[in-house]
Design a protein around this motif. Structure first.
Motif, PDB file in Angstrom:
ATOM      1  N   UNK A   1      -5.829  14.019   3.334  1.00  0.00           N
ATOM      2  CA  UNK A   1      -5.601  13.334   4.616  1.00  0.00           C
ATOM      3  C   UNK A   1      -6.803  13.477   5.540  1.00  0.00           C
ATOM      4  N   UNK A   2      -7.382  14.669   5.571  1.00  0.00           N
ATOM      5  CA  UNK A   2      -8.546  14.922   6.416  1.00  0.00           C
ATOM      6  C   UNK A   2      -9.740  14.069   5.983  1.00  0.00           C
ATOM      7  N   UNK A   3      -9.988  13.996   4.675  1.00  0.00           N
ATOM      8  CA  UNK A   3     -11.084  13.187   4.145  1.00  0.00           C
ATOM      9  C   UNK A   3     -10.884  11.708   4.446  1.00  0.00           C
ATOM     10  N   UNK A   4      -9.665  11.222   4.221  1.00  0.00           N
ATOM     11  CA  UNK A   4      -9.377   9.802   4.421  1.00  0.00           C
ATOM     12  C   UNK A   4      -9.515   9.399   5.881  1.00  0.00           C
ATOM     13  N   UNK A   5      -8.974  10.190   6.781  1.00  0.00           N
ATOM     14  CA  UNK A   5      -9.004   9.823   8.198  1.00  0.00           C
ATOM     15  C   UNK A   5     -10.372  10.006   8.845  1.00  0.00           C
ATOM     16  N   UNK A   6     -11.197  10.865   8.246  1.00  0.00           N
ATOM     17  CA  UNK A   6     -12.537  11.090   8.824  1.00  0.00           C
ATOM     18  C   UNK A   6     -13.425   9.853   8.703  1.00  0.00           C
ATOM     19  N   UNK A   7     -13.102   8.951   7.767  1.00  0.00           N
ATOM     20  CA  UNK A   7     -13.939   7.760   7.570  1.00  0.00           C
ATOM     21  C   UNK A   7     -13.164   6.453   7.754  1.00  0.00           C
ATOM     22  N   UNK A   8     -11.900   6.541   8.154  1.00  0.00           N
ATOM     23  CA  UNK A   8     -11.109   5.326   8.370  1.00  0.00           C
ATOM     24  C   UNK A   8     -11.518   4.704   9.705  1.00  0.00           C
ATOM     25  N   UNK A   9     -12.078   3.486   9.699  1.00  0.00           N
ATOM     26  CA  UNK A   9     -12.544   2.876  10.943  1.00  0.00           C
ATOM     27  C   UNK A   9     -11.425   2.450  11.882  1.00  0.00           C
ATOM     28  N   UNK A  10     -10.220   2.243  11.345  1.00  0.00           N
ATOM     29  CA  UNK A  10      -9.096   1.784  12.158  1.00  0.00           C
ATOM     30  C   UNK A  10      -8.158   2.945  12.452  1.00  0.00           C
ATOM     31  N   UNK A  11      -8.299   3.515  13.656  1.00  0.00           N
ATOM     32  CA  UNK A  11      -7.475   4.665  14.038  1.00  0.00           C
ATOM     33  C   UNK A  11      -6.083   4.255  14.510  1.00  0.00           C
ATOM     34  N   UNK A  12      -5.805   2.958  14.553  1.00  0.00           N
ATOM     35  CA  UNK A  12      -4.517   2.487  15.065  1.00  0.00           C
ATOM     36  C   UNK A  12      -3.552   2.074  13.956  1.00  0.00           C
ATOM     37  N   UNK A  13      -4.027   2.031  12.698  1.00  0.00           N
ATOM     38  CA  UNK A  13      -3.148   1.560  11.634  1.00  0.00           C
ATOM     39  C   UNK A  13      -2.073   2.596  11.281  1.00  0.00           C
TER      40      UNK A  13
ATOM     41  N   UNK B   1      -1.090   3.762   8.362  1.00  0.00           N
ATOM     42  CA  UNK B   1      -1.483   4.763   7.374  1.00  0.00           C
ATOM     43  C   UNK B   1      -2.229   5.930   8.026  1.00  0.00           C
ATOM     44  N   UNK B   2      -3.120   5.602   8.974  1.00  0.00           N
ATOM     45  CA  UNK B   2      -3.888   6.642   9.671  1.00  0.00           C
ATOM     46  C   UNK B   2      -2.950   7.602  10.396  1.00  0.00           C
ATOM     47  N   UNK B   3      -1.985   7.042  11.106  1.00  0.00           N
ATOM     48  CA  UNK B   3      -1.047   7.867  11.873  1.00  0.00           C
ATOM     49  C   UNK B   3      -0.165   8.703  10.956  1.00  0.00           C
ATOM     50  N   UNK B   4       0.236   8.129   9.833  1.00  0.00           N
ATOM     51  CA  UNK B   4       1.058   8.878   8.877  1.00  0.00           C
ATOM     52  C   UNK B   4       0.283  10.038   8.273  1.00  0.00           C
ATOM     53  N   UNK B   5      -1.018   9.793   7.978  1.00  0.00           N
ATOM     54  CA  UNK B   5      -1.859  10.873   7.436  1.00  0.00           C
ATOM     55  C   UNK B   5      -2.077  11.979   8.469  1.00  0.00           C
ATOM     56  N   UNK B   6      -2.239  11.603   9.733  1.00  0.00           N
ATOM     57  CA  UNK B   6      -2.398  12.603  10.794  1.00  0.00           C
ATOM     58  C   UNK B   6      -1.162  13.491  10.893  1.00  0.00           C
TER      59      UNK B   6
ATOM     60  N   UNK C   1     -10.585  -6.072  -3.934  1.00  0.00           N
ATOM     61  CA  UNK C   1      -9.503  -6.276  -2.973  1.00  0.00           C
ATOM     62  C   UNK C   1      -8.152  -5.986  -3.629  1.00  0.00           C
ATOM     63  N   UNK C   2      -7.874  -4.729  -3.936  1.00  0.00           N
ATOM     64  CA  UNK C   2      -6.585  -4.404  -4.567  1.00  0.00           C
ATOM     65  C   UNK C   2      -5.435  -4.658  -3.593  1.00  0.00           C
ATOM     66  N   UNK C   3      -4.311  -5.102  -4.126  1.00  0.00           N
ATOM     67  CA  UNK C   3      -3.139  -5.382  -3.306  1.00  0.00           C
ATOM     68  C   UNK C   3      -2.133  -4.260  -3.462  1.00  0.00           C
ATOM     69  N   UNK C   4      -1.899  -3.546  -2.374  1.00  0.00           N
ATOM     70  CA  UNK C   4      -0.939  -2.446  -2.412  1.00  0.00           C
ATOM     71  C   UNK C   4       0.481  -3.007  -2.439  1.00  0.00           C
ATOM     72  N   UNK C   5       1.234  -2.647  -3.481  1.00  0.00           N
ATOM     73  CA  UNK C   5       2.600  -3.135  -3.629  1.00  0.00           C
ATOM     74  C   UNK C   5       3.595  -2.021  -3.314  1.00  0.00           C
ATOM     75  N   UNK C   6       4.863  -2.398  -3.290  1.00  0.00           N
ATOM     76  CA  UNK C   6       5.912  -1.411  -3.068  1.00  0.00           C
ATOM     77  C   UNK C   6       5.883  -0.376  -4.198  1.00  0.00           C
ATOM     78  N   UNK C   7       5.976   0.877  -3.831  1.00  0.00           N
ATOM     79  CA  UNK C   7       5.928   1.939  -4.831  1.00  0.00           C
ATOM     80  C   UNK C   7       4.517   2.401  -5.143  1.00  0.00           C
ATOM     81  N   UNK C   8       3.527   1.891  -4.399  1.00  0.00           N
ATOM     82  CA  UNK C   8       2.128   2.291  -4.589  1.00  0.00           C
ATOM     83  C   UNK C   8       1.562   2.863  -3.286  1.00  0.00           C
ATOM     84  N   UNK C   9       0.545   3.685  -3.430  1.00  0.00           N
ATOM     85  CA  UNK C   9      -0.148   4.273  -2.278  1.00  0.00           C
ATOM     86  C   UNK C   9      -1.633   4.351  -2.625  1.00  0.00           C
ATOM     87  N   UNK C  10      -2.468   3.752  -1.785  1.00  0.00           N
ATOM     88  CA  UNK C  10      -3.905   3.704  -2.065  1.00  0.00           C
ATOM     89  C   UNK C  10      -4.666   4.717  -1.212  1.00  0.00           C
TER      90      UNK C  10
END
Length: 280
Positions: A43-55, A57-62, A218-227
């Motif tokens: 979570x720390x690695x992913x959020x450190x480089x995620x440009x969108x702090x409002x999405x 996924x970002x909030x869930x990782x935090x 451009x992978x498409x995240x489907x139900x039951x998947x997490x990228x």
């Protein structure tokens, strides 16, 4: 000053890691501690480089990071474990550091058939399946390497190391993609490839019943998947590559429409129709 001195003494060994790890296991079992440690690190690695702090996924990782750190008793020991991971892969990138620790701690899930392939075998497989990397890069601009049961990433790590030995700039021209049914194991792969500077992503999901879809860029995240997207995949070279792919796709669609229109006009006799209009 003490923190700086301590950082300088880190050797990046399994013994160092296990010492700190076992200190965190005084009131909880090894699996619970490992799960929280890997989750917090990812979570720390992913959020450190995620440009969108409002999405979302970002909030869930935090939120997940904060919960894991609380259960681990604070940030100090997890931070030391992370520093050891960094140092271990920096000193010797040709290893499956987390995968070997995972098996050494007997954390493998036999119900999911988890038995990680030793790194030296992965290295051998990478050597014999390398193919014409230069030719593929020249033709497509980049190549992708996919492991449908990536585990902690030994096969992909070996592929990156062999590309490096062959003087290929794997950070700019090779896309590393993995999928695994086990979330924690997939995160382990994500962490190691991220620390080694690979570009790509890891999909958590069942490869057989829920495979990835969409273009590799451009992978498409489907139900039951997490990228989980590696920091290098967000770098300019890959962002530009995705942008150019979009432009090429739009051009191809326009050309396809024009070709379809031309085929229609081939069966349309303008002179005959004009004559009929004149008679009317």
């Amino acid at each position: 000053m003490n923190a700086k001195k301590e950082a300088q003494t880190i050797q990046g060994t399994k013994q160092e890691f296990l010492k700190i790890f076992r200190e965190m296991c005084y009131a909880r079992n090894a699996w619970q501690v490992w799960e929280d440690l890997i989750s917090a690190t990812a979570c720390s690695l992913a959020n450190s480089t995620d440009p969108d702090k409002t999405n979302v996924q970002y909030k869930e990782r935090e939120r997940e990071y904060a919960q894991c750190i609380k259960r681990l008793g604070g940030v100090d020991k997890p931070a030391k474990c992370f520093a050891i991971m960094v140092e271990a892969l920096e000193r010797d990138p040709e290893q499956d550091f987390l995968g070997e620790l995972y098996m050494e701690l007997n954390l493998g899930n036999h119900w999911k058939g988890q038995f990680f392939t030793p790194y030296h075998i992965c290295d051998f497989m990478a050597k014999i399946t390398e193919g014409d990397i230069d030719g593929e890069i020249e033709k497509r601009g980049f190549i992708s390497i996919f492991d449908p049961a990536c585990g902690a990433g030994a096969t992909l790590i070996a592929a990156a190391n062999n590309a490096k030995k062959a003087k290929h700039n794997f950070q700019n021209y090779i896309l590393f993609v993995g999928q695994d049914i086990d979330r924690i194991v997939g995160m382990m792969c994500y962490i190691q490839l991220s620390l080694l500077g690979c570009a790509g992503y890891i999909c958590i999901g069942n490869t057989l019943t829920n495979p990835m879809e969409g273009h590799v860029l451009f992978p498409q995240e489907k139900e039951g998947q997490e990228f989980w997207y590696m920091p290098m995949f967000r770098m300019e070279v890959w962002s530009l590559r995705r942008m150019f792919h979009c432009i090429e796709s739009m051009s191809a669609q326009t050309k396809k429409k024009e070709e379809k229109l031309e085929k229609y006009y081939m069966f349309f006799d303008f002179k005959k129709e004009e004559t009929q209009w004149e008679k009317m």
